[in-house]
Motif scaffolding. Structure first.
Motif, PDB file in Angstrom:
ATOM      1  N   ASN A 245       0.815  -1.209   0.000  1.00 25.13           N
ATOM      2  CA  ASN A 245       0.000   0.000   0.000  1.00 25.13           C
ATOM      3  C   ASN A 245       0.858   1.272   0.000  1.00 25.13           C
ATOM      4  N   HIS A 246       2.002   1.188  -0.675  1.00 24.55           N
ATOM      5  CA  HIS A 246       2.870   2.347  -0.774  1.00 24.55           C
ATOM      6  C   HIS A 246       2.392   3.257  -1.896  1.00 24.55           C
ATOM      7  N   ASN A 247       2.400   4.550  -1.631  1.00 22.82           N
ATOM      8  CA  ASN A 247       2.000   5.478  -2.673  1.00 22.82           C
ATOM      9  C   ASN A 247       3.141   5.797  -3.641  1.00 22.82           C
ATOM     10  N   TYR A 248       4.361   5.809  -3.154  1.00 23.29           N
ATOM     11  CA  TYR A 248       5.490   6.187  -3.985  1.00 23.29           C
ATOM     12  C   TYR A 248       6.057   4.957  -4.688  1.00 23.29           C
TER      13      TYR A 248
ATOM     14  N   GLY B 108       1.493   8.562  -6.534  1.00 22.53           N
ATOM     15  CA  GLY B 108       0.186   8.018  -6.217  1.00 22.53           C
ATOM     16  C   GLY B 108      -0.549   7.654  -7.493  1.00 22.53           C
TER      17      GLY B 108
ATOM     18  N   THR C 219      -2.904   1.852  -7.012  1.00 23.22           N
ATOM     19  CA  THR C 219      -1.796   2.008  -6.067  1.00 23.22           C
ATOM     20  C   THR C 219      -0.789   0.881  -6.208  1.00 23.22           C
TER      21      THR C 219
ATOM     22  N   THR D 261       4.441   6.673   1.872  1.00 23.41           N
ATOM     23  CA  THR D 261       4.241   8.111   1.834  1.00 23.41           C
ATOM     24  C   THR D 261       4.610   8.689   3.191  1.00 23.41           C
TER      25      THR D 261
END
Lengths: 110, 116
Positions: free
Chosen positions: B28-31, B51, B71, B96
Motif C-alpha cells: 500500500n505504498h503510494n510512492y 500516487g 496504487t 508516503t
C-alpha cells in the motif's frame, strides 16, 4: 545540482582487514543519506541510514557535513560482506526521490 | 507479504519491438519508482509516481512510458526497443510521509533486458 560520488569502483581487501567505502555528496539542503547493498543474486536492500546512527552487520557510517561525506566503515571485513554497495541521497520534498552513486564492489579475499 | 514483484526476470527483444515490464507491490505504498542499472553507472531514475494517476519523469525517461492506474501497479513500457535500453531494471516503492516511513526504498528483484 544534487550528486553522489563513490570514487572507487572496486575495493579488494583481505578477511579481517578494515574497510572504508567512500561516499561524497553535493546537496543544497539538509541531506538524508543511505547505504544500500546488493549481494550476489539478491535484490537491492537498505543497509543503514544516517538518521538511525546504528551499526548493521558491523558497518557504521557517519555523516560529516563539513566534508560532505558519508563513508561506510567496518573494522574487520568478512567474506560474506562481498557485495555491491551504493550510497544514496534522498531529496527532500514531495517526490522523495533517491539519487544513487555509481556503486563500489567490495571483494573480501579469504 | 510478497513486497515488490517484477516480471519478467529476463527478456530478449529485437530492435524496434515493444514490451511492458510489470511491477506490483502489496504494501500500500503510494510512492513507486523505476530505475535502470548499467555497469559502472549506478542506478538512474527513469520515472516515478507519488500516487495513483500521477506520474513524472526522472533522469532518463526517453524511450519509456509509465502508467499508474492503481496504487499496486506501476508498469514500464518500452515502445521501440533500442540497444541502448539493454539494462537491468528495478522497480521500487516507498511509504508516503505520514505512513511509517524510514526513507527506505523496497526493491524488486530486477528485470534483465537485452535488446539485439
Amino acid at each position: 545540482a544534487q550528486r553522489v560520488t563513490q570514487p572507487e569502483k572496486l575495493l579488494s581487501v583481505f578477511k579481517g582487514a578494515p574497510v572504508e567505502l567512500k561516499c561524497n555528496y553535493s546537496y543544497s539542503g539538509s541531506p538524508e543519506l543511505f547505504w544500500y547493498v546488493q549481494y550476489s543474486r539478491q535484490r537491492l536492500q537498505l543497509l543503514l541510514r544516517h538518521i538511525s546512527r546504528e551499526s548493521i552487520k558491523g558497518f557504521t557510517a557517519d555523516l560529516n557535513k563539513g566534508e560532505t561525506s558519508f563513508h561506510l566503515k567496518k573494522p574487520f571485513a568478512q567474506e560474506e560482506d562481498s557485495a555491491m554497495y551504493y550510497c544514496a541521497l534522498s531529496q527532500s520534498g514531495a517526490t522523495n526521490k533517491l539519487i544513487f552513486g555509481t556503486g563500489t564492489l567490495l571483494a573480501v579475499q579469504p | 507479504n510478497a513486497g515488490v514483484t517484477q516480471t519478467p526476470k529476463f527478456r530478449i527483444l529485437k530492435i524496434g519491438q515493444s514490451m511492458t515490464l510489470q511491477c506490483t507491490q502489496d504494501m500500500n505504498h503510494n510512492y513507486m519508482y523505476w530505475y535502470r542499472q548499467d555497469p559502472g553507472m549506478g542506478l538512474k531514475l527513469i520515472y516515478y509516481s507519488v500516487g495513483a494517476g500521477i506520474t513524472d519523469k526522472g533522469e532518463v525517461p526517453n524511450g519509456y512510458n509509465v502508467s499508474r492506474s492503481t496504487t499496486e501497479d506501476f508498469p514500464l513500457r518500452l515502445e521501440l526497443a533500442a540497444p541502448s535500453q539493454t539494462s537491468v531494471y528495478f522497480c521500487a516503492s516507498r511509504p508516503t510521509p505520514g505512513q511509517v516511513d524510514t526513507g527506505e526504498l523496497f526493491f524488486g528483484e530486477g528485470s534483465r533486458l537485452t535488446v539485439l
